[in-house]
Enzyme design. Structure first.
Site, PDB file in Angstrom:
ATOM      1  CG  MET A  29      -1.923  -1.189   1.150  1.00  0.00           C
ATOM      2  SD  MET A  29      -3.440  -0.891   2.042  1.00  0.00           S
ATOM      3  CE  MET A  29      -2.824  -0.699   3.696  1.00  0.00           C
ATOM      4  N   GLY A  30       2.160   1.088  -0.289  1.00  0.00           N
ATOM      5  CA  GLY A  30       3.048   2.248  -0.391  1.00  0.00           C
ATOM      6  C   GLY A  30       3.520   2.748   0.961  1.00  0.00           C
ATOM      7  CG  HIS A  36       6.970  -1.956   2.091  1.00  0.00           C
ATOM      8  ND1 HIS A  36       6.827  -0.842   2.875  1.00  0.00           N
ATOM      9  CD2 HIS A  36       5.750  -2.546   2.060  1.00  0.00           C
ATOM     10  CE1 HIS A  36       5.578  -0.739   3.279  1.00  0.00           C
ATOM     11  NE2 HIS A  36       4.895  -1.770   2.822  1.00  0.00           N
ATOM     12  CD  GLN A  60      -6.167  -3.896   2.110  1.00  0.00           C
ATOM     13  OE1 GLN A  60      -6.072  -4.420   1.000  1.00  0.00           O
ATOM     14  NE2 GLN A  60      -5.166  -3.919   2.979  1.00  0.00           N
ATOM     15  CG  ASP A 149       0.550  -7.483   7.437  1.00  0.00           C
ATOM     16  OD1 ASP A 149      -0.254  -6.795   8.077  1.00  0.00           O
ATOM     17  OD2 ASP A 149       1.587  -6.996   6.924  1.00  0.00           O
ATOM     18  CG  MET A 183      10.748  -1.279  10.244  1.00  0.00           C
ATOM     19  SD  MET A 183      11.912  -1.049   8.896  1.00  0.00           S
ATOM     20  CE  MET A 183      13.385  -0.760   9.861  1.00  0.00           C
ATOM     21  CB  SER A 184       3.959  -0.784  10.549  1.00  0.00           C
ATOM     22  OG  SER A 184       2.687  -0.349  10.119  1.00  0.00           O
ATOM     23  CB  SER A 185       2.934   2.317   6.087  1.00  0.00           C
ATOM     24  OG  SER A 185       3.613   1.501   5.157  1.00  0.00           O
ATOM     25  NE  ARG A 186      -3.116   1.298   9.307  1.00  0.00           N
ATOM     26  CZ  ARG A 186      -3.480   0.304   8.498  1.00  0.00           C
ATOM     27  NH1 ARG A 186      -2.763  -0.805   8.434  1.00  0.00           N
ATOM     28  NH2 ARG A 186      -4.553   0.415   7.739  1.00  0.00           N
TER      29      ARG A 186
HETATM   30  P1  AMP Z   1       1.516  -3.003   3.405  1.00  0.00           P
HETATM   31  O1  AMP Z   1       2.078  -1.959   2.508  1.00  0.00           O
HETATM   32  O2  AMP Z   1       1.511  -2.621   4.853  1.00  0.00           O
HETATM   33  O3  AMP Z   1       0.194  -3.546   2.919  1.00  0.00           O
HETATM   34  O4  AMP Z   1       2.528  -4.232   3.318  1.00  0.00           O
HETATM   35  C1  AMP Z   1       2.894  -4.794   2.087  1.00  0.00           C
HETATM   36  C2  AMP Z   1       3.681  -6.056   2.342  1.00  0.00           C
HETATM   37  O5  AMP Z   1       4.847  -5.728   3.093  1.00  0.00           O
HETATM   38  C3  AMP Z   1       2.891  -7.081   3.188  1.00  0.00           C
HETATM   39  O6  AMP Z   1       3.154  -8.383   2.682  1.00  0.00           O
HETATM   40  C4  AMP Z   1       3.466  -6.897   4.558  1.00  0.00           C
HETATM   41  O7  AMP Z   1       3.390  -8.045   5.366  1.00  0.00           O
HETATM   42  C5  AMP Z   1       4.923  -6.567   4.223  1.00  0.00           C
HETATM   43  N1  AMP Z   1       5.528  -5.868   5.361  1.00  0.00           N
HETATM   44  C6  AMP Z   1       5.053  -4.785   6.004  1.00  0.00           C
HETATM   45  N2  AMP Z   1       5.857  -4.474   7.052  1.00  0.00           N
HETATM   46  C7  AMP Z   1       6.849  -5.397   7.071  1.00  0.00           C
HETATM   47  C8  AMP Z   1       7.969  -5.628   7.926  1.00  0.00           C
HETATM   48  N3  AMP Z   1       8.225  -4.862   8.973  1.00  0.00           N
HETATM   49  N4  AMP Z   1       8.789  -6.670   7.635  1.00  0.00           N
HETATM   50  C9  AMP Z   1       8.526  -7.478   6.562  1.00  0.00           C
HETATM   51  N5  AMP Z   1       7.482  -7.314   5.742  1.00  0.00           N
HETATM   52  C10 AMP Z   1       6.647  -6.289   5.989  1.00  0.00           C
END
Ligand code: AMP
Length: 283
Positions: A29-30, A36, A60, A149, A183-186
């Site tokens: 989702m960028g 990522h 979603q 996830d 790590m997370s975009s949020r």
């Molecule tokens: P998202 O952009 O949050 O929908 O994530 C896109 C993909 O990146 C999904 O398969 C996530 O599980 C993966 N992802 C997100 N954060 C991490 C992280 N900290 N480590 C590994 N993969 C991640």
């Protein structure tokens, strides 16, 4: 690196790809971060062509969730992809994937009922529907997902298996900050004081994993170990902390062959999820 923004462009690109080339897809989702990037690099190791989808999928998100404020930063993301050896960014518009006439969804039933699916009842329907569309459009041989996830990964594997989709679903490890926060975009939503305690979820899950490795087999006791650590942090509210079977995601009374520890918490307005896989039996 190419950037394609519409379905027509993607179809033209896909038709021109030689059938012997292995196409790897990383759906995102960028607001890209090192988590990522680890997926892009993993795809790069075996795929001749690495496609990154950047799409904030409205399907979603529930109406009460953060669709409106979800970070969108395509120019930064483009630089990240370029530096990571990505061949193509596919960033469609919502209206292109979901025209007014759109009326189909793809549901994985059992695995989506618990945990994330319980707290976010329409979430996985949106995920599995958009992934089915992306798999049909990009026709990847391999698709890469983060363990971050975990339930999404298990559900996607089931989707591919049940619908006989010709794609291998690859699980990649969780990339963490120095203090353990996944790590997370949020994470960028976290206020400074909340950021200081955000790694508590990881510490709770780690304590659960240590207890299992130390020989504890009771699911309930492991859950208590994790809950006690979260309780020490008043600004954190637990949505769930669970000891589950790595494939079925059913709660485990007794741990014989490994488990996945799943957790979701809220800190202020921010929701964090994380997990740790312990030993054998992981898909
Ligand atoms: P998202 O952009 O949050 O929908 O994530 C896109 C993909 O990146 C999904 O398969 C996530 O599980 C993966 N992802 C997100 N954060 C991490 C992280 N900290 N480590 C590994 N993969 C991640």
């Amino acid at each position: 690196m190419r950037v394609i923004r519409n379905l027509r462009g993607l179809r033209v690109w896909r038709r021109a790809v030689c059938s012997s080339r292995v196409v790897g897809l990383v759906p995102t989702m960028g607001a890209l971060h090192d988590g990522h990037v680890s997926l892009f690099r993993r795809a790069r190791t075996v795929c001749g062509l690495v496609v990154v989808c950047i799409f904030v999928n409205p399907l979603q998100f529930a109406p009460t969730e953060d669709l409106g404020r979800y970070p969108r930063m395509l120019q930064d993301d483009r630089r990240v992809c370029l530096a990571s050896g990505v061949d193509l960014i596919f960033c469609p518009q919502a209206a292109d994937l979901y025209p007014d006439s759109f009326q189909t969804s793809v549901a994985v039933n059992g695995l989506t009922q618990r945990w994330e699916g319980k707290v976010r009842p329409t979430h996985f329907l949106g995920v599995t529907t958009v992934l089915t569309k992306l798999f049909n459009l990009v026709c990847p041989r391999r698709a890469y997902f983060g363990q971050k996830d975990y339930q999404q990964y298990v559900v996607t594997k089931q989707l591919a298996e049940d619908l006989n989709l010709p794609v291998s679903i690859v699980r990649c490890p969780i990339i963490r900050e120095a203090d353990g926060l996944a790590m997370s975009s949020r994470n960028r939503y976290l206020e400074a004081t909340d950021r200081e305690v955000a790694s508590t979820l990881y510490h709770a899950l780690s304590a659960g994993a240590r207890a299992i490795k130390g020989g504890e087999q009771s699911g309930k006791k492991i859950q208590h170990v994790m809950a006690r650590i979260c309780q020490q942090c008043p600004s954190l509210s637990v949505e769930y902390l669970a000891v589950c079977h790595p494939q079925t995601l059913e709660p485990l009374q007794r741990i014989d062959q490994g488990a996945v520890l799943l957790g979701a918490v809220r800190i202020g307005s921010v929701r964090l999820i994380d997990n740790i896989l312990v030993a054998a039996g992981a898909p």
